[in-house]
Write a protein that holds these residues in place. Structure first.
Motif, PDB file in Angstrom:
ATOM      1  N   GLU A 225      93.073 -69.679  69.273  1.00  0.00           N
ATOM      2  CA  GLU A 225      91.985 -69.533  68.303  1.00  0.00           C
ATOM      3  C   GLU A 225      91.568 -68.065  68.208  1.00  0.00           C
ATOM      4  N   HIS A 226      91.477 -67.403  69.359  1.00  0.00           N
ATOM      5  CA  HIS A 226      91.098 -65.988  69.362  1.00  0.00           C
ATOM      6  C   HIS A 226      92.190 -65.127  68.743  1.00  0.00           C
ATOM      7  N   VAL A 227      93.446 -65.479  68.985  1.00  0.00           N
ATOM      8  CA  VAL A 227      94.539 -64.754  68.338  1.00  0.00           C
ATOM      9  C   VAL A 227      94.438 -64.906  66.819  1.00  0.00           C
ATOM     10  N   ALA A 228      94.235 -66.137  66.352  1.00  0.00           N
ATOM     11  CA  ALA A 228      94.232 -66.421  64.916  1.00  0.00           C
ATOM     12  C   ALA A 228      93.156 -65.643  64.163  1.00  0.00           C
ATOM     13  N   ILE A 229      91.987 -65.453  64.782  1.00  0.00           N
ATOM     14  CA  ILE A 229      90.898 -64.753  64.089  1.00  0.00           C
ATOM     15  C   ILE A 229      90.953 -63.246  64.301  1.00  0.00           C
ATOM     16  N   GLY A 230      91.997 -62.777  65.001  1.00  0.00           N
ATOM     17  CA  GLY A 230      92.193 -61.332  65.103  1.00  0.00           C
ATOM     18  C   GLY A 230      91.508 -60.661  66.266  1.00  0.00           C
ATOM     19  N   ASN A 231      91.106 -61.426  67.289  1.00  0.00           N
ATOM     20  CA  ASN A 231      90.440 -60.814  68.445  1.00  0.00           C
ATOM     21  C   ASN A 231      91.411 -60.161  69.420  1.00  0.00           C
ATOM     22  N   GLY A 232      92.706 -60.386  69.229  1.00  0.00           N
ATOM     23  CA  GLY A 232      93.682 -59.796  70.128  1.00  0.00           C
ATOM     24  C   GLY A 232      95.010 -60.514  70.022  1.00  0.00           C
ATOM     25  N   VAL A 233      95.904 -60.179  70.951  1.00  0.00           N
ATOM     26  CA  VAL A 233      97.231 -60.798  70.990  1.00  0.00           C
ATOM     27  C   VAL A 233      97.438 -61.399  72.370  1.00  0.00           C
ATOM     28  N   SER A 234      98.477 -62.226  72.483  1.00  0.00           N
ATOM     29  CA  SER A 234      98.774 -62.857  73.762  1.00  0.00           C
ATOM     30  C   SER A 234     100.279 -62.903  73.954  1.00  0.00           C
ATOM     31  N   VAL A 235     100.696 -62.973  75.204  1.00  0.00           N
ATOM     32  CA  VAL A 235     102.111 -63.128  75.539  1.00  0.00           C
ATOM     33  C   VAL A 235     102.272 -64.461  76.249  1.00  0.00           C
ATOM     34  N   LEU A 236     103.120 -65.342  75.696  1.00  0.00           N
ATOM     35  CA  LEU A 236     103.278 -66.689  76.233  1.00  0.00           C
ATOM     36  C   LEU A 236     104.758 -66.999  76.484  1.00  0.00           C
ATOM     37  N   PRO A 237     105.030 -67.912  77.408  1.00  0.00           N
ATOM     38  CA  PRO A 237     106.400 -68.419  77.531  1.00  0.00           C
ATOM     39  C   PRO A 237     106.813 -69.101  76.227  1.00  0.00           C
ATOM     40  N   LEU A 238     108.104 -69.027  75.916  1.00  0.00           N
ATOM     41  CA  LEU A 238     108.592 -69.544  74.642  1.00  0.00           C
ATOM     42  C   LEU A 238     108.287 -71.024  74.460  1.00  0.00           C
ATOM     43  N   SER A 239     108.446 -71.845  75.505  1.00  0.00           N
ATOM     44  CA  SER A 239     108.198 -73.283  75.355  1.00  0.00           C
ATOM     45  C   SER A 239     106.743 -73.562  75.026  1.00  0.00           C
ATOM     46  N   THR A 240     105.830 -72.793  75.622  1.00  0.00           N
ATOM     47  CA  THR A 240     104.406 -72.961  75.314  1.00  0.00           C
ATOM     48  C   THR A 240     104.132 -72.563  73.875  1.00  0.00           C
ATOM     49  N   ALA A 241     104.719 -71.447  73.442  1.00  0.00           N
ATOM     50  CA  ALA A 241     104.526 -70.991  72.068  1.00  0.00           C
ATOM     51  C   ALA A 241     105.038 -72.022  71.066  1.00  0.00           C
ATOM     52  N   ARG A 242     106.172 -72.635  71.347  1.00  0.00           N
ATOM     53  CA  ARG A 242     106.713 -73.648  70.440  1.00  0.00           C
ATOM     54  C   ARG A 242     105.831 -74.887  70.411  1.00  0.00           C
ATOM     55  N   PHE A 243     105.348 -75.289  71.575  1.00  0.00           N
ATOM     56  CA  PHE A 243     104.560 -76.517  71.662  1.00  0.00           C
ATOM     57  C   PHE A 243     103.236 -76.388  70.915  1.00  0.00           C
ATOM     58  N   TYR A 244     102.660 -75.179  70.955  1.00  0.00           N
ATOM     59  CA  TYR A 244     101.352 -74.972  70.333  1.00  0.00           C
ATOM     60  C   TYR A 244     101.467 -74.178  69.029  1.00  0.00           C
ATOM     61  N   SER A 245     102.538 -74.379  68.283  1.00  0.00           N
ATOM     62  CA  SER A 245     102.729 -73.649  67.034  1.00  0.00           C
ATOM     63  C   SER A 245     101.662 -74.027  66.017  1.00  0.00           C
ATOM     64  N   ARG A 246     101.264 -73.039  65.210  1.00  0.00           N
ATOM     65  CA  ARG A 246     100.266 -73.254  64.163  1.00  0.00           C
ATOM     66  C   ARG A 246     100.520 -72.234  63.066  1.00  0.00           C
ATOM     67  N   PRO A 247     100.163 -72.521  61.814  1.00  0.00           N
ATOM     68  CA  PRO A 247     100.541 -71.652  60.689  1.00  0.00           C
ATOM     69  C   PRO A 247      99.866 -70.290  60.687  1.00  0.00           C
ATOM     70  N   ASP A 248      98.703 -70.164  61.314  1.00  0.00           N
ATOM     71  CA  ASP A 248      97.998 -68.880  61.269  1.00  0.00           C
ATOM     72  C   ASP A 248      98.300 -67.991  62.473  1.00  0.00           C
ATOM     73  N   VAL A 249      99.233 -68.407  63.313  1.00  0.00           N
ATOM     74  CA  VAL A 249      99.674 -67.600  64.454  1.00  0.00           C
ATOM     75  C   VAL A 249     101.199 -67.580  64.449  1.00  0.00           C
ATOM     76  N   VAL A 250     101.783 -66.391  64.599  1.00  0.00           N
ATOM     77  CA  VAL A 250     103.244 -66.273  64.606  1.00  0.00           C
ATOM     78  C   VAL A 250     103.709 -65.785  65.975  1.00  0.00           C
ATOM     79  N   ARG A 251     104.908 -66.183  66.335  1.00  0.00           N
ATOM     80  CA  ARG A 251     105.501 -65.702  67.588  1.00  0.00           C
ATOM     81  C   ARG A 251     106.641 -64.746  67.270  1.00  0.00           C
ATOM     82  N   VAL A 252     106.717 -63.678  68.057  1.00  0.00           N
ATOM     83  CA  VAL A 252     107.747 -62.666  67.858  1.00  0.00           C
ATOM     84  C   VAL A 252     108.393 -62.367  69.207  1.00  0.00           C
TER      85      VAL A 252
END
Length: 288
Positions: A225-252
């Motif tokens: 939620e904080h990432v989506a509103i622009g408060n910062g960025v986060s680094v996550l394991p790929l499986s976590t990023a895939r599981f919690y995918s949402r349209p307003d947050v992108v993974r790179v």
């Protein structure tokens, strides 16, 4: 001398509150009773644990050391009590802790195939409590993400996976096929810097001392939620990023950052055939 666990619990509560009145309220006892118990503990240990005046209560050096030692002692005592209670109840229950993004279904199926009368319970953990659930007896084993404090634990590797940057959809780097960690040098990281030491080496805000106080996140959803509103960025394991995918947050993908190491952990004091059986089963599975 045998340490009185009740006095230790009283001491830890006062050490956490640094206020005898609030500690007494938490413990549901009268403040004079609490004060007498702490004085009795100091007499038994022959040290002063707190420095008190009219304005504040503070731990002495001896108090800080006792706090460090008392928490694992109390957790071990609580774990033993839970295991004894569970053994008396029957049928046997086996609890598996797991971090977000990790799918434990194949491991559970393999275990129940080997032990069909076993009741398996699942406990989702977080960075804060992924090992505490082992120390206090809430879980028999825990699938953890390193780094962790491995003291008193047996740890066995399961798999490694890439880590990715989680960015708001309108971030300047969104849509890039891959980035380097230095590309995030000017961003605010929404997690402790020690969790991403590669970022620590390049972070502008750390050099300038502008980090401020990090909010406490109780779930991946809160962090995103904080990432989506622009408060910062986060680094996550790929499986976590895939599981919690949402349209307003992108993974790179980040090309120059180490993987996340996933291990199975359990209390080194445990001598359970089911723990060892699960460890062997888990090590033989393909997790990714």
């Amino acid at each position: 001398m045998d340490l009185d666990l009740r006095k230790l619990r009283y001491f830890v509560t006062v050490a956490e509150e640094l206020h005898f009145g609030r500690a007494a309220e938490r413990l549901h006892i009268a403040q004079p009773v609490l004060s007498r118990q702490i004085r009795a503990l100091e007499d038994e240990l022959k040290v002063q644990l707190f420095v008190r005046d009219k304005r504040a209560t503070a731990l002495t050096a001896a108090g800080r050391q006792l706090l460090e030692d008392a928490r694992p002692l109390l957790a071990s005592a609580g774990a033993a009590q839970r295991r004894v209670t569970q053994a008396a109840k029957g049928p046997q229950t086996f609890t598996i802790g797991f971090m977000p993004g990790i799918t434990v279904t194949p491991a559970v199926r393999a275990l129940t195939a080997q032990y069909p009368d076993l009741t398996v319970e699942l406990l989702r953990t977080s960075w804060v409590d992924q090992t505490e659930v082992l120390r206090d007896g809430r879980a028999d084993v825990s699938i953890v993400r390193l780094p962790i404090d491995q003291q008193g634990l047996t740890v066995r590797p399961l798999f490694d996976e890439p880590r990715v940057a989680m960015l708001p959809a309108d971030h300047r780097l969104a849509g890039k096929p891959v980035i380097r960690i230095e590309d995030l040098a000017h961003d605010h990281l929404l997690q402790p810097p020690d969790a991403v030491p590669e970022w620590r080496d390049v972070a502008v805000e750390l050099r300038e001392g502008k980090t401020g106080r990090l909010p406490v996140f109780h779930s991946v959803e809160e962090k995103l939620e904080h990432v989506a509103i622009g408060n910062g960025v986060s680094v996550l394991p790929l499986s976590t990023a895939r599981f919690y995918s949402r349209p307003d947050v992108v993974r790179v993908p980040i090309e120059d950052i180490g993987p996340n190491h996933v291990h199975l952990a359990w209390s080194a004091a445990r001598r359970s055939r089911i723990v060892y059986a699960f460890a062997d089963l888990a090590a033989g599975l393909t997790w990714t």
